[in-house]
Design a protein around this motif. Sequence first.
Motif, PDB file in Angstrom:
ATOM      1  N   ASP A   1      -6.199  -9.077   9.259  1.00 55.37           N
ATOM      2  CA  ASP A   1      -6.573  -8.529   7.953  1.00 55.37           C
ATOM      3  C   ASP A   1      -7.041  -7.079   8.117  1.00 55.37           C
ATOM      4  O   ASP A   1      -8.172  -6.721   7.817  1.00 55.37           O
TER       5      ASP A   1
ATOM      6  N   THR B   1       2.578   0.856   3.676  1.00 52.94           N
ATOM      7  CA  THR B   1       3.415  -0.303   3.991  1.00 52.94           C
ATOM      8  C   THR B   1       4.360  -0.601   2.834  1.00 52.94           C
ATOM      9  O   THR B   1       4.155  -1.560   2.071  1.00 52.94           O
TER      10      THR B   1
ATOM     11  N   VAL C   1      -1.862 -13.214   4.525  1.00 53.84           N
ATOM     12  CA  VAL C   1      -3.073 -12.638   5.102  1.00 53.84           C
ATOM     13  C   VAL C   1      -4.222 -13.634   5.018  1.00 53.84           C
ATOM     14  O   VAL C   1      -4.515 -14.164   3.950  1.00 53.84           O
TER      15      VAL C   1
ATOM     16  N   PRO D   1      -0.531 -11.690   9.746  1.00 51.78           N
ATOM     17  CA  PRO D   1      -1.142 -10.516  10.384  1.00 51.78           C
ATOM     18  C   PRO D   1      -2.660 -10.586  10.383  1.00 51.78           C
ATOM     19  O   PRO D   1      -3.265 -11.363   9.640  1.00 51.78           O
TER      20      PRO D   1
ATOM     21  N   GLU E   1      -2.412   0.834   5.309  1.00 54.82           N
ATOM     22  CA  GLU E   1      -1.992  -0.280   4.457  1.00 54.82           C
ATOM     23  C   GLU E   1      -1.191   0.214   3.257  1.00 54.82           C
ATOM     24  O   GLU E   1      -0.184  -0.397   2.864  1.00 54.82           O
TER      25      GLU E   1
ATOM     26  N   LYS F   1      -1.310  -5.407   8.796  1.00 57.04           N
ATOM     27  CA  LYS F   1      -0.443  -5.624   7.637  1.00 57.04           C
ATOM     28  C   LYS F   1       0.787  -4.715   7.705  1.00 57.04           C
ATOM     29  O   LYS F   1       1.891  -5.109   7.295  1.00 57.04           O
TER      30      LYS F   1
END
Length: 291
Positions: free
Chosen positions: A110, A59, A149, A108, A56, A115
């Motif tokens: 979670d 990203t 999300v 997306p 995450e 993500k």
Amino acid sequence: MKLAILNTVGTSILSNMERTAKNLNLTGTPEEVRKMLEEGKLSRLSPDDPLQDKIEHMTHRGDPLFEAAVDFVRKDPGRASAELNALISFLSDFPYKQFEELEIYLYPTDTGTGKFCAGVIHEYLTRHGDEFMRKVGISTRPSIPEPIVIKGLGRNIDWFSEGLIELVDKFARLIINKTRNGYKVVVNATAGFKPETTYIALIAQLTGAWKIIYMHETFHRIVELPKLPLTIQDRYIEELRKIGQGTPLNALQQMGVNVNDLIERGLVTNKEGFIKPREWIQKLLDILPTT
């Protein structure tokens, strides 16, 4: 025409990258992440794996894996992403080639990997939206808001107790608001975990989505899911509105409300004789139009 497309997002980008991982430029990617990708395990990380948080945090623009994924998608978006593959098929056959407004929303799971993949799609369409639309023969550049999300979606079984609240708030509300503002709303339920996407399809039908589409894995073509005459019966809505934020059982019985039926259907809770709609039902009642 104004069109809004709401897309569930899974981890197909990562699973497709895994097939050619040794040919990708992954310089600068953490060793443990690169190894998981090359071994074909990154896309299948369990939701509670510590690597989810690391993915995450990768990203963002400039991260080596993120940039490699955006380039991977750009080379062949249909083969790289199940979500984009469904969009390409749907939009290529769509009778309209120019829109007053075209919006693409991403939902997306979670998880860090979910993500990450949504972030890659968002970045690809942000950078190369015109290029993508030329592939499908449409001249309108889409608007792509940041991924949305839903808390707990795809993370664990407890999602069904609290995630439905956010699903109604962030998904159903958008469908209703866009429909009220003259948009045709299409839900692309191709990607993600199947139990959750089943609920997403049901909520989409209950709240009036125009079309619900799905890319069939076996036949590799778009299937438009038939819209069943699903609704919450008016009598239940009427009884639930009588309950409001909560009402004593004896008062509801005096009003003729069939409380036992509502409890059996999972629409309300009974705590020491005080009846309340479940939170996700209350959210739905708040956004449903009153008659």
